[in-house]
Structures are given as structure tokens and as C-alpha cells.
Design a protein around this motif. Structure first.
Motif, PDB file in Angstrom:
ATOM      1  N   ALA A  56      40.356 114.420 -23.584  1.00  0.00           N
ATOM      2  CA  ALA A  56      40.922 115.287 -21.746  1.00  0.00           C
ATOM      3  C   ALA A  56      40.035 116.012 -21.252  1.00  0.00           C
ATOM      4  CB  ALA A  56      41.783 116.262 -22.273  1.00  0.00           C
ATOM      5  N   CYS A  57      38.791 116.053 -22.025  1.00  0.00           N
ATOM      6  CA  CYS A  57      37.411 116.943 -21.176  1.00  0.00           C
ATOM      7  C   CYS A  57      37.044 116.152 -20.607  1.00  0.00           C
ATOM      8  CB  CYS A  57      36.367 117.437 -22.300  1.00  0.00           C
ATOM      9  SG  CYS A  57      35.565 116.594 -23.189  1.00  0.00           S
ATOM     10  N   THR A  58      36.860 114.887 -20.685  1.00  0.00           N
ATOM     11  CA  THR A  58      36.224 113.847 -19.464  1.00  0.00           C
ATOM     12  C   THR A  58      37.227 114.018 -18.100  1.00  0.00           C
ATOM     13  OG1 THR A  58      36.703 112.381 -20.867  1.00  0.00           O
ATOM     14  CG2 THR A  58      34.126 113.179 -21.253  1.00  0.00           C
ATOM     15  N   SER A  59      38.551 113.831 -18.523  1.00  0.00           N
ATOM     16  CA  SER A  59      39.372 114.250 -17.663  1.00  0.00           C
ATOM     17  C   SER A  59      39.445 115.467 -16.843  1.00  0.00           C
ATOM     18  CB  SER A  59      40.207 113.339 -17.913  1.00  0.00           C
ATOM     19  OG  SER A  59      40.547 112.099 -18.753  1.00  0.00           O
ATOM     20  N   TYR A  60      38.429 116.769 -16.891  1.00  0.00           N
ATOM     21  CA  TYR A  60      39.239 118.209 -16.652  1.00  0.00           C
ATOM     22  C   TYR A  60      39.587 118.131 -15.162  1.00  0.00           C
ATOM     23  CZ  TYR A  60      34.841 118.213 -13.743  1.00  0.00           C
ATOM     24  OH  TYR A  60      33.604 118.376 -12.794  1.00  0.00           O
ATOM     25  N   ALA A  61      38.976 116.969 -14.079  1.00  0.00           N
ATOM     26  CA  ALA A  61      39.069 117.054 -12.730  1.00  0.00           C
ATOM     27  C   ALA A  61      40.563 117.210 -12.499  1.00  0.00           C
ATOM     28  CB  ALA A  61      38.148 116.228 -11.770  1.00  0.00           C
ATOM     29  N   ALA A  62      40.194 115.879 -12.814  1.00  0.00           N
ATOM     30  CA  ALA A  62      42.042 115.125 -12.723  1.00  0.00           C
ATOM     31  C   ALA A  62      43.222 116.097 -13.221  1.00  0.00           C
ATOM     32  CB  ALA A  62      41.795 113.712 -13.477  1.00  0.00           C
ATOM     33  N   LEU A  63      43.019 117.045 -14.149  1.00  0.00           N
ATOM     34  CA  LEU A  63      43.613 116.923 -14.589  1.00  0.00           C
ATOM     35  C   LEU A  63      44.214 118.726 -14.082  1.00  0.00           C
ATOM     36  CD1 LEU A  63      43.155 117.146 -18.990  1.00  0.00           C
ATOM     37  CD2 LEU A  63      44.870 116.096 -17.351  1.00  0.00           C
ATOM     38  N   ARG A 119      24.898 105.561 -24.325  1.00  0.00           N
ATOM     39  CA  ARG A 119      24.199 106.222 -24.587  1.00  0.00           C
ATOM     40  C   ARG A 119      24.060 107.065 -25.369  1.00  0.00           C
ATOM     41  NH1 ARG A 119      20.695 106.331 -19.398  1.00  0.00           N
ATOM     42  NH2 ARG A 119      18.730 106.423 -20.725  1.00  0.00           N
ATOM     43  N   MET A 120      24.913 106.985 -26.570  1.00  0.00           N
ATOM     44  CA  MET A 120      25.137 107.722 -27.221  1.00  0.00           C
ATOM     45  C   MET A 120      24.197 108.660 -28.503  1.00  0.00           C
ATOM     46  SD  MET A 120      27.861 107.708 -25.982  1.00  0.00           S
ATOM     47  CE  MET A 120      29.374 108.371 -27.230  1.00  0.00           C
ATOM     48  N   HIS A 121      23.316 108.097 -28.910  1.00  0.00           N
ATOM     49  CA  HIS A 121      21.918 108.275 -29.481  1.00  0.00           C
ATOM     50  C   HIS A 121      20.958 109.029 -28.802  1.00  0.00           C
ATOM     51  CE1 HIS A 121      24.660 107.198 -32.505  1.00  0.00           C
ATOM     52  NE2 HIS A 121      24.408 106.052 -32.168  1.00  0.00           N
ATOM     53  N   ASP A 122      21.112 108.469 -27.405  1.00  0.00           N
ATOM     54  CA  ASP A 122      19.463 109.023 -26.296  1.00  0.00           C
ATOM     55  C   ASP A 122      19.843 110.985 -25.847  1.00  0.00           C
ATOM     56  OD1 ASP A 122      17.911 109.417 -23.960  1.00  0.00           O
ATOM     57  OD2 ASP A 122      18.776 107.127 -23.547  1.00  0.00           O
ATOM     58  N   HIS A 123      18.474 111.326 -26.832  1.00  0.00           N
ATOM     59  CA  HIS A 123      18.724 112.416 -27.072  1.00  0.00           C
ATOM     60  C   HIS A 123      18.784 113.549 -25.298  1.00  0.00           C
ATOM     61  CE1 HIS A 123      16.876 116.450 -26.296  1.00  0.00           C
ATOM     62  NE2 HIS A 123      17.386 116.945 -27.119  1.00  0.00           N
ATOM     63  N   ASP A 124      17.392 112.254 -24.394  1.00  0.00           N
ATOM     64  CA  ASP A 124      17.351 113.525 -23.395  1.00  0.00           C
ATOM     65  C   ASP A 124      18.740 112.924 -22.239  1.00  0.00           C
ATOM     66  OD1 ASP A 124      14.962 113.896 -24.157  1.00  0.00           O
ATOM     67  OD2 ASP A 124      14.116 113.111 -23.585  1.00  0.00           O
ATOM     68  N   HIS A 125      18.846 111.947 -22.421  1.00  0.00           N
ATOM     69  CA  HIS A 125      20.067 111.455 -21.437  1.00  0.00           C
ATOM     70  C   HIS A 125      21.822 112.072 -21.806  1.00  0.00           C
ATOM     71  CE1 HIS A 125      22.333 108.829 -19.280  1.00  0.00           C
ATOM     72  NE2 HIS A 125      23.589 109.451 -20.195  1.00  0.00           N
ATOM     73  N   LEU A 126      21.767 112.734 -23.123  1.00  0.00           N
ATOM     74  CA  LEU A 126      23.215 113.217 -23.553  1.00  0.00           C
ATOM     75  C   LEU A 126      22.828 115.299 -23.645  1.00  0.00           C
ATOM     76  CD1 LEU A 126      23.469 111.772 -27.484  1.00  0.00           C
ATOM     77  CD2 LEU A 126      25.057 111.508 -24.730  1.00  0.00           C
ATOM     78  N   VAL A 127      21.491 115.052 -23.276  1.00  0.00           N
ATOM     79  CA  VAL A 127      21.659 116.325 -22.758  1.00  0.00           C
ATOM     80  C   VAL A 127      21.093 116.884 -21.862  1.00  0.00           C
ATOM     81  CG1 VAL A 127      19.588 118.617 -22.976  1.00  0.00           C
ATOM     82  CG2 VAL A 127      20.258 117.656 -25.259  1.00  0.00           C
ATOM     83  N   ARG A 128      20.426 115.816 -20.843  1.00  0.00           N
ATOM     84  CA  ARG A 128      20.901 115.734 -19.248  1.00  0.00           C
ATOM     85  C   ARG A 128      22.549 115.488 -19.137  1.00  0.00           C
ATOM     86  NH1 ARG A 128      17.781 112.594 -18.290  1.00  0.00           N
ATOM     87  NH2 ARG A 128      18.974 110.561 -18.283  1.00  0.00           N
ATOM     88  N   ARG A 129      23.392 115.058 -19.597  1.00  0.00           N
ATOM     89  CA  ARG A 129      24.865 114.786 -18.961  1.00  0.00           C
ATOM     90  C   ARG A 129      25.512 116.276 -19.188  1.00  0.00           C
ATOM     91  NH1 ARG A 129      27.036 113.703 -16.404  1.00  0.00           N
ATOM     92  NH2 ARG A 129      29.245 112.655 -17.177  1.00  0.00           N
ATOM     93  N   PHE A 130      24.339 116.304 -20.597  1.00  0.00           N
ATOM     94  CA  PHE A 130      25.996 118.534 -21.054  1.00  0.00           C
ATOM     95  C   PHE A 130      25.834 118.875 -19.730  1.00  0.00           C
ATOM     96  CE2 PHE A 130      25.012 122.267 -22.579  1.00  0.00           C
ATOM     97  CZ  PHE A 130      26.157 122.211 -24.144  1.00  0.00           C
ATOM     98  N   ASN A 131      24.476 119.304 -19.482  1.00  0.00           N
ATOM     99  CA  ASN A 131      23.954 119.783 -18.490  1.00  0.00           C
ATOM    100  C   ASN A 131      24.493 119.399 -17.330  1.00  0.00           C
ATOM    101  OD1 ASN A 131      23.019 122.096 -19.835  1.00  0.00           O
ATOM    102  ND2 ASN A 131      20.493 120.568 -20.116  1.00  0.00           N
ATOM    103  N   GLU A 132      24.550 118.024 -17.102  1.00  0.00           N
ATOM    104  CA  GLU A 132      25.168 117.425 -15.954  1.00  0.00           C
ATOM    105  C   GLU A 132      26.525 118.119 -15.436  1.00  0.00           C
ATOM    106  OE1 GLU A 132      22.269 113.956 -14.443  1.00  0.00           O
ATOM    107  OE2 GLU A 132      24.337 114.317 -15.539  1.00  0.00           O
ATOM    108  N   HIS A 133      27.980 118.010 -17.045  1.00  0.00           N
ATOM    109  CA  HIS A 133      28.921 118.649 -17.266  1.00  0.00           C
ATOM    110  C   HIS A 133      29.135 119.808 -16.627  1.00  0.00           C
ATOM    111  CE1 HIS A 133      33.129 118.294 -18.229  1.00  0.00           C
ATOM    112  NE2 HIS A 133      32.555 119.417 -19.111  1.00  0.00           N
ATOM    113  N   VAL A 134      28.473 121.049 -17.398  1.00  0.00           N
ATOM    114  CA  VAL A 134      28.566 122.015 -17.006  1.00  0.00           C
ATOM    115  C   VAL A 134      27.990 122.717 -15.664  1.00  0.00           C
ATOM    116  CG1 VAL A 134      27.227 124.489 -17.656  1.00  0.00           C
ATOM    117  CG2 VAL A 134      28.329 122.969 -19.534  1.00  0.00           C
TER     118      VAL A 134
END
Length: 200
Positions: A56-63, A119-134
Motif C-alpha cells: 500500500a505504501c507506494t499508493s499513499y497519495a491515491a489512498l 533497480r532493486m539492488h542499485d544502492h545509490d538509486h534505492l537510497v535516492r528513491r527512499f529520500n525522494e519518497h520521504v
């Protein structure tokens, strides 16, 4: 998982992937419909008054739009610790290779993999997406509806936000890495239905 347990202790039945997976393919199709732009949120969350984590968390805005009176709790943590945690569990290499060809492939791709551009194992991309999500949650949800929360903050800020008295006892702290790893291994070895016991 700690927040799920806390919300349930406060009286909110809480939907999480551990409720989603055992419901089986017919339920997962609801999440595929989310990806195609025709969600049936009431069907997905029947019997629940809260939800945390994937899917659900990736649909937070719609929810938040669909449930305009709902409050939003944004849990924050160290991005590096988050990266290590997901690599050890739900983004583990064997599991990520296994999922696309499984009956849960379309649903997990829609709700998780696409959110991270696959890109489920790309460290820099995932950390960036984490911070973007926040940052996106902070920018999207009005401040009066939003609590930015660390589990270490304990009961007080959460209960104040929800207008409830704080329970006695410590806030739940659940480390479920080994349990998740065990479930994943059983699914890969025996299949979803055998591992989770849903009716076909």
C-alpha cells in the motif's frame, strides 16, 4: 511491522503484506487493477482500518485522496539501514529473480518494482528513491494530516496524533528479518499456495 503491531494494539486492524500474500491470486488482482488505474480500495481493505508498508505504501497519495479523513504516518529511519534490511529480505537477489515468473509477479511488479524502476539492488538509486519518497510524502500530505515518526519516538507522538491515550508498556519493536527470510525460502521451495495455505 512494529507500527502495524502498535496500531493493532490501539484498535486499528492493519493491512500489511503478511495479510496480502495469504489471500492469494484473486486478491492480488486487485493490486494489478491499482496499477492499471482502476483500484477497488474498499475491496482491498475490507475489514481493515489501517495499512502499513508494501504493497500500500507506494499508493499513499491515491489512498489519502480516496480516504480524505485518514491520517498518514510517515515512518523514517536511516536510509542505509533500510537498504541493508531490504537487501537481506524482500529485495534479496534470489527472491527478486524468482518473483517475475511466479503467480505474484504482476502484482509485485506493479506495487513495488516499478516504484523503484526495477533497480532493486542499485544502492545509490534505492537510497535516492527512499529520500525522494520521504520528501514527496512531506510535500503531498497536508501537515495537519501527517505525522513524521520514528519507532524510537514511542507511544506519545503517535497517540497524540491519533487522539488516543498512550497504552502502558513499551512501544513494540519487531525485528522480523529471520521470519521474512524463512517465509521467502518456503515460498521459493514449495510455491505460494503450499507455503501460505490459501484456497486455490
Amino acid at each position: 511491522m512494529s507500527l502495524k503491531v502498535a496500531l493493532e494494539q490501539l484498535g486499528y486492524p492493519c493491512y500489511h503484506m503478511i495479510e496480502c500474500f495469504p489471500r492469494g491470486p484473486e486478491h492480488w488482482k486487485h493490486w494489478e487493477q491499482v496499477g492499471s488505474g482502476s483500484p477497488d480500495w474498499d475491496a482491498i481493505f475490507e475489514g481493515f482500518t489501517a495499512t502499513v508498508d508494501f504493497p500500500a505504501c507506494t499508493s499513499y497519495a491515491a489512498l489519502a485522496e480516496y480516504y480524505p479523513d485518514a491520517k498518514v504516518v510517515l515512518t523514517v529511519r536511516d536510509p542505509e539501514k533500510w537498504f541493508t534490511s531490504v537487501q537481506d529480505t524482500i529485495f534479496g537477489e534470489e527472491w527478486i529473480r524468482f518473483l517475475p515468473g511466479s503467480e505474484a509477479g504482476a502484482f509485485t511488479t506493479t506495487t513495488i518494482n516499478n516504484y523503484f524502476d526495477g533497480r532493486m539492488h542499485d544502492h545509490d538509486h534505492l537510497v535516492r528513491r527512499f529520500n525522494e519518497h520521504v520528501a514527496e510524502v512531506r510535500a503531498t500530505i497536508p501537515p495537519e494530516r501527517l505525522l513524521v515518526f520514528e519507532v524510537a519516538d514511542g507511544w506519545e507522538p503517535l497517540c497524540e496524533f491519533l487522539g488516543l491515550p498512550a497504552p502502558e508498556g513499551d512501544f513494540p519493536h519487531i525485528n522480523d528479518t529471520e521470519a521474512v527470510q524463512g517465509i521467502i525460502k518456503t515460498i521459493m521451495d514449495k510455491g505460494f499456495q503450499a507455503a501460505l495455505g490459501y484456497q486455490g
